[in-house]
Design a protein around this motif. Structure first.
Motif, short mmCIF file in Angstrom:
data_model
loop_
_atom_site.label_atom_id
_atom_site.label_comp_id
_atom_site.label_asym_id
_atom_site.label_seq_id
_atom_site.Cartn_x
_atom_site.Cartn_y
_atom_site.Cartn_z
N LEU A 94 0.83 -1.21 0.00
CA LEU A 94 0.00 0.00 0.00
C LEU A 94 0.87 1.26 0.00
O LEU A 94 0.57 2.22 -0.71
N GLY A 95 1.93 1.24 0.79
CA GLY A 95 2.84 2.38 0.83
C GLY A 95 3.55 2.60 -0.49
O GLY A 95 3.71 3.74 -0.95
N HIS A 96 3.95 1.53 -1.13
CA HIS A 96 4.62 1.61 -2.43
C HIS A 96 3.71 2.28 -3.46
O HIS A 96 4.15 3.17 -4.19
N PHE A 137 -1.81 2.49 9.15
CA PHE A 137 -1.21 2.98 7.92
C PHE A 137 -2.06 4.12 7.37
O PHE A 137 -3.28 3.98 7.27
N LYS A 138 -1.41 5.24 7.03
CA LYS A 138 -2.15 6.40 6.53
C LYS A 138 -1.53 6.91 5.24
O LYS A 138 -0.31 6.95 5.09
N VAL A 139 -2.39 7.32 4.33
CA VAL A 139 -1.96 7.93 3.07
C VAL A 139 -2.55 9.33 3.04
O VAL A 139 -3.77 9.50 3.15
N GLY A 140 -1.70 10.31 2.91
CA GLY A 140 -2.16 11.71 2.90
C GLY A 140 -1.34 12.54 3.88
O GLY A 140 -0.31 12.10 4.37
N GLU A 141 -1.82 13.71 4.15
CA GLU A 141 -1.09 14.65 5.00
C GLU A 141 -1.42 14.44 6.47
O GLU A 141 -2.19 15.17 7.07
N GLY A 159 3.00 9.82 -5.59
CA GLY A 159 3.49 11.06 -5.01
C GLY A 159 2.79 11.47 -3.74
O GLY A 159 2.87 12.62 -3.32
N ARG A 160 2.11 10.54 -3.09
CA ARG A 160 1.38 10.83 -1.86
C ARG A 160 2.27 10.59 -0.64
O ARG A 160 3.19 9.78 -0.66
N SER A 161 1.97 11.30 0.42
CA SER A 161 2.67 11.09 1.69
C SER A 161 2.14 9.83 2.36
O SER A 161 0.95 9.52 2.28
N VAL A 162 3.04 9.14 3.03
CA VAL A 162 2.70 7.88 3.70
C VAL A 162 3.29 7.91 5.10
O VAL A 162 4.43 8.32 5.29
N VAL A 163 2.51 7.46 6.07
CA VAL A 163 3.01 7.30 7.43
C VAL A 163 2.34 6.06 8.01
O VAL A 163 1.17 5.79 7.76
N GLY A 164 3.13 5.26 8.72
CA GLY A 164 2.58 4.04 9.30
C GLY A 164 3.30 3.69 10.57
O GLY A 164 4.40 4.18 10.84
#
Length: 184
Positions: free
Chosen positions: A20-22, A50-54, A28-33
């Motif tokens: 999912l992060g890949h 796991f989060k996608v976005g700001e 070009g999205r920000s990823v944090v997990g």
């Protein structure tokens, strides 16, 4: 988009988060997990946020997950509190009686939770000779087939090609398609 991925140790939760992060990073999205929490080495409960976005924090607050991916039905029930009202659950369901519980059904309906049950073990027994190590990719395929999580099956296909060990790529792609078709 906020995901909580749950299961038990050895089910490939880390690979699912990585895929999912890949995909998100390719867009070009920000990823944090978060790191995987739980007794992964002993087959115990494992939870990954796991989060996608700001987002600033990697942890998903209770009631804010858009998607709950559950590789184990018991872990799904244990972690439903993470889903927001109107969220979506993709779950490996191997004992349908668990979800026939009246109280659970009323809660899911009241919270408008969309449930996509997948008979993961049955599918893997039939098509992969019982090789359950592919359950994570099956659930990711089901997520794509259900139109959940903002990820297309083509994007997931490419992520698997990029990330899976070479000797498992073709089998993973087969399983991705099985999950995708099971959820459609």
């Amino acid at each position: 988009m906020q995901f909580v991925i749950v299961g038990t140790g050895g089910q490939g939760i880390l690979f699912a988060s990585k895929a999912l992060g890949h995909i998100a990073m390719e867009k070009g999205r920000s990823v944090v997990g978060s790191e995987v929490h739980g007794m992964a080495q002993r087959g115990g409960s494992v939870v990954s946020h796991f989060k996608v976005g700001e987002y600033l924090s990697p942890l998903v607050k209770v009631g804010e997950a858009d998607v709950l991916l559950a590789f184990d039905q018991n872990e799904a029930v244990r972690n439903l509190h993470y889903l927001r009202d109107g969220g979506t659950l993709v779950v490996n369901l191997y004992d349908p009686e668990v979800f026939r519980n009246d109280r659970l059904q009323r809660s899911l309906e009241r919270r408008n939770i969309e449930v996509h049950p997948i008979g993961g073990y049955s599918i893997l027994k039939e098509h992969m000779g019982g090789r359950f190590l592919f359950l994570n990719v099956l659930i990711l395929g089901a997520m794509c087939g259900a139109g959940v999580g903002g990820v297309s099956v083509d994007e997931m296909n490419q992520a698997i090609r990029d990330l899976a060990p070479a000797r498992f790529v073709e089998e993973n792609l087969k399983v991705l398609k099985l999950g995708y078709e099971a959820a459609r």
